[in-house]
Design an enzyme around this catalytic site. Structure first.
Site, PDB file in Angstrom:
ATOM      1  N   HIS A 170      42.481  36.525  37.394  1.00 18.06           N
ATOM      2  CA  HIS A 170      43.442  37.468  37.967  1.00 18.06           C
ATOM      3  C   HIS A 170      43.799  37.071  39.399  1.00 18.06           C
ATOM      4  O   HIS A 170      44.843  37.473  39.916  1.00 18.06           O
ATOM      5  CB  HIS A 170      42.861  38.885  37.977  1.00 18.06           C
ATOM      6  CG  HIS A 170      42.642  39.456  36.607  1.00 18.06           C
ATOM      7  ND1 HIS A 170      41.499  39.219  35.884  1.00 18.06           N
ATOM      8  CD2 HIS A 170      43.420  40.251  35.832  1.00 18.06           C
ATOM      9  CE1 HIS A 170      41.577  39.852  34.727  1.00 18.06           C
ATOM     10  NE2 HIS A 170      42.737  40.477  34.668  1.00 18.06           N
ATOM     11  N   ASP A 174      47.384  34.888  27.681  1.00 11.36           N
ATOM     12  CA  ASP A 174      46.788  35.965  28.463  1.00 11.36           C
ATOM     13  C   ASP A 174      47.895  36.516  29.370  1.00 11.36           C
ATOM     14  O   ASP A 174      49.009  35.978  29.436  1.00 11.36           O
ATOM     15  CB  ASP A 174      45.598  35.427  29.270  1.00 11.36           C
ATOM     16  CG  ASP A 174      44.589  36.510  29.639  1.00 11.36           C
ATOM     17  OD1 ASP A 174      44.919  37.715  29.505  1.00 11.36           O
ATOM     18  OD2 ASP A 174      43.479  36.160  30.076  1.00 11.36           O
TER      19      ASP A 174
END
Length: 337
Positions: free
Chosen positions: A182, A251
């Site tokens: 992230h 993702d």
């Protein structure tokens, strides 16, 4: 059809979202915590999505693993344990751990089916490695590939009993990451031989209907492109060596591991061989840009989507849920017995 999964901004579809989704015709959607308030509200939202397209079978996904990753939460929905709980039970009683994981996934799947959600991005098949970043951590089913595969198989089976499709993730393996994708791009420098451990659970469950890539750079395979955007990794490692021919999601494209604008990230991922670009945050400019950059969904991706949709079963009996949770809890109690 646009080869993308889009997020929704709130508890109901806005007029702008309804019009945009009708025109863009994305392959599916993803639900987050911002979209979840009550059982009736969530079912109403998923019914709104189906009404946009006039399709009863629609790919409506969620990250509902249990533990840290659970969008539908107490007190409205039950709490579900992390993968690490089943890993701990496996140390004591492997057969009981498999039964507990299956019962847990069945119960969790009943929640999803009742809400009109047809696919969850679980099980996590990443093999946990000593000293790695905790972004995977107890989400994993253990340090041993065979154990991860056995528990992952039970999860896929339990979800299927509830009529829900499971997603194996994060191919070709996220267990060695030394940072959170992230926030940054992890670089994995282990050799091909060492990486065989990471591939093993995915090979064992390569029949899964849907799978997800990871945003990691594997220098043994591609020194320049993360797995999500690497033609070599997607074709040679995921499709051929792992043998996965299911529907392949990226993702979340908003993660800082990737560079460029979100539409550029989506374009690179689909060009590399991903079937669907996963865009989670419902930012209209990004979604419009993705539609402008992506080609119409191809024949292979469409066939994989059709197979995934065919895997959505009839909604299971929610009356079974209490007994399934009781069975799971009795088995997990063996760890402290």
């Amino acid at each position: 059809m646009t080869p993308a999964i889009f997020g929704i901004s709130g508890l109901e579809l806005s007029a702008d979202e309804r019009a945009f989704f009708a025109d863009a015709d994305p392959a599916g959607y993803i639900v987050f915590g911002r979209n979840v308030e009550s059982r009736d509200q969530l079912r109403r939202l998923t019914d709104q999505l189906r009404a946009v397209h006039g399709r009863e079978r629609l790919l409506i996904t969620i990250d509902q693993e249990g533990g840290r990753v659970q969008r539908m939460k107490p007190p409205v929905w039950p709490a579900y344990p992390s993968g690490g709980a089943f890993d701990a039970l496996y140390d004591v009683a492997p057969v009981s751990a498999i039964a507990a994981a299956r019962a847990n996934a069945h119960a969790l799947g009943l929640d999803l089916a009742e809400a009109g959600i047809t696919c969850t991005h679980a099980p996590v098949l990443d093999v946990r490695q000593q000293g790695a970043h905790d972004v995977i951590g107890d989400r994993a089913y253990g340090h041993e590939p065979l154990r991860v595969a056995a528990l992952g198989r039970a999860v896929l089976d339990g979800l299927a009993r509830a009529g829900v499709v499971g997603t194996i993730k994060h191919m070709p393996g996220h267990g060695r990451t030394h940072c959170d994708t992230h926030k940054a791009m992890p670089t994995v420098t282990e050799s091909e031989d060492e990486l065989e451990r990471d591939l093993a659970p995915f090979k064992a469950l390569n029949h899964a209907l849907t799978g997800m890539t990871g945003h990691l750079l594997f220098t043994a395979w591609d020194k320049h492109n993360p797995a999500t955007q690497s033609p070599f990794i997607i074709e040679q490692i995921i499709r051929k060596r792992i043998g996965f021919d299911g529907l392949l999601f990226t993702d979340d494209l908003d993660m800082a591991a990737l560079s460029g604008t979100v539409p550029q990230r989506a374009e690179r991922a689909v060009a590399a061989g991903c079937d669907l670009a996963l865009n989670c945050w419902a930012k209209m400019d990004d979604m419009v840009g993705i539609c402008q950059r992506l080609p119409v969904m191809g024949e292979k991706a469409t066939a994989r989507l059709d197979r995934a949709l065919a895997g959505i079963g009839p909604k299971g009996d929610v009356a079974e849920q209490a007994a399934l949770i009781a069975k799971r809890d009795a088995l997990l109690a063996l760890v402290t017995a």
